[in-house]
Design an enzyme around this catalytic site. Structure first.
Site, PDB file in Angstrom:
ATOM      1  N   TYR A  82       0.839  -1.210   0.000  1.00  0.00           N
ATOM      2  CA  TYR A  82       0.000   0.000   0.000  1.00  0.00           C
ATOM      3  C   TYR A  82       0.870   1.255   0.000  1.00  0.00           C
ATOM      4  CZ  TYR A  82      -3.735   3.222   1.400  1.00  0.00           C
ATOM      5  OH  TYR A  82      -4.637   4.256   1.459  1.00  0.00           O
ATOM      6  N   LYS A 136       1.196   3.594  -3.358  1.00  0.00           N
ATOM      7  CA  LYS A 136       0.716   4.978  -3.396  1.00  0.00           C
ATOM      8  C   LYS A 136       1.852   5.950  -3.719  1.00  0.00           C
ATOM      9  CE  LYS A 136      -3.725   4.753  -2.250  1.00  0.00           C
ATOM     10  NZ  LYS A 136      -4.819   5.320  -3.073  1.00  0.00           N
ATOM     11  N   ARG A 138       3.969   5.440  14.838  1.00  0.00           N
ATOM     12  CA  ARG A 138       3.703   5.827  16.225  1.00  0.00           C
ATOM     13  C   ARG A 138       3.103   7.228  16.336  1.00  0.00           C
ATOM     14  NH1 ARG A 138       5.791   2.252  19.775  1.00  0.00           N
ATOM     15  NH2 ARG A 138       7.183   0.666  18.894  1.00  0.00           N
ATOM     16  N   GLN A 139       3.276   8.042  15.310  1.00  0.00           N
ATOM     17  CA  GLN A 139       2.691   9.381  15.314  1.00  0.00           C
ATOM     18  C   GLN A 139       2.139   9.686  13.929  1.00  0.00           C
ATOM     19  OE1 GLN A 139       6.120  11.749  16.783  1.00  0.00           O
ATOM     20  NE2 GLN A 139       4.724  12.483  18.353  1.00  0.00           N
TER      21      GLN A 139
END
Length: 320
Positions: free
Chosen positions: A151, A155, A281-282
């Site tokens: 993915y 993209k 994580r962010q």
């Protein structure tokens, strides 16, 4: 190649029976456009567009964008691609083909017709980011051989193709990097965090949190996103993007779980499992470019959007 409004235009939406695509089709019809929805129903659903089928300006076509398509339209929105990890990892080769071959086919169609084309890219192009919040200038921190690469890299390659068509063929393109979006018509089993938490809470099942719940996401309600997509497509040709689209309000996954439990009046408990490979994580968009180019900023607060989404799942799933 000017395209100043949707009224009386014929617009192609690939992935038109999907979560975001169906809302976009609805919006374009409301603007007076004739809409052709193309979907192979791998993750999309005819239920998402059933209420549009009676509209004489709406056409639903079953087609896989990895194969060429020959239609006559005035603009293309390319949204076709599985977008949740469960779905895009089910057939990773097909996921990459959908992003890459699909982009090539839709760009070829746009080139032949000399029309503008929109690409639904993703915040996943930033990978597990090393800067925060993420700006469009950031090149990302992506694992090219991981389980999410089909993915993420698909993209990223699609963006490359779009900008090469713009440079090589002067094709008017619009590229948006879409951050976490939620709302009615999400699938209950798509593995996305909002839908998963809501369904688990309504069932009274334990709510599954991966990691310690301290990782963050920014959640954009689908109506806000569609408004931004609509505005971006109508900008002048020089405005190509990429443009971050999402909501810049940042929440931890644990905060999201607590909100869902509260709004569903659920007694569901929390369980914690290891963080999946390459899970960022962010994630928070810098929306400066979207604000400047589109005069847009999201309006729907997370609390309000969650209540609407919970009500949708209660209506459609029979869960209380």
């Amino acid at each position: 190649m000017s395209f100043e409004h949707y009224k009386d235009s014929r617009v192609l939406v690939t992935g038109g029976a999907g979560f975001i695509g169906s809302h976009l089709c609805e919006r374009l019809l409301a603007e007076g456009a004739e809409v052709v929805s193309v979907d192979n129903y791998f993750t999309g659903s005819r239920r998402n567009i059933a209420h549009l089928l009676h509209n004489p300006l709406f056409e639903a076509m079953r087609h896989d964008v990895t194969f060429p398509l020959y239609v006559e339209v005035d603009a293309i929105f390319n949204l076709a691609c599985p977008a949740s990890p469960i779905h895009y990892q089910r057939d990773p080769v097909q996921t990459t083909k959908t992003s890459v071959h699909g982009a090539i086919n839709m760009l070829g169609l746009a080139k032949r017709l000399k029309i503008r084309i929109f690409q639904a890219s993703t915040s996943e192009v930033y990978g597990d980011p090393l800067i925060h919040p993420q700006t469009e200038e950031y090149w990302g921190n992506v694992n090219p051989v991981g389980i999410r690469s089909c993915y993420d890299e698909g993209k990223r390659c699609a963006e490359t193709l779009f900008f090469d068509y713009w440079r090589q063929h002067a094709l008017p393109i619009k590229v948006a990097r879409i951050f976490n979006t939620y709302g009615p018509r999400m699938q209950p089993d798509d593995g996305r965090v909002v839908s998963s938490f809501i369904v688990q809470a309504l069932r009274g099942d334990p709510i599954t949190i991966f990691g310690d719940g301290g990782q963050t996401r920014s959640f954009c309600y689908v109506d806000d996103l569609v408004e931004a997509i609509s505005r971006l497509m109508l900008t002048e040709d020089a405005c190509t993007g990429p443009v971050n689209l999402g909501n810049s309000s940042e929440f931890t996954i644990l905060e999201l779980a607590e909100k869902v439990i509260r709004f569903t009046n659920s007694k569901a408990k929390l369980i914690f499992k290891p963080l999946p490979q390459d899970d960022p994580r962010q994630r928070q968009p810098d929306l400066s470019r979207a604000n400047a180019l589109l005069g847009w900023q999201p309006k729907v607060a997370l609390d309000d959007g969650l209540k609407e989404t919970i009500a949708y799942f209660r209506r459609t799933s029979g869960l209380s």
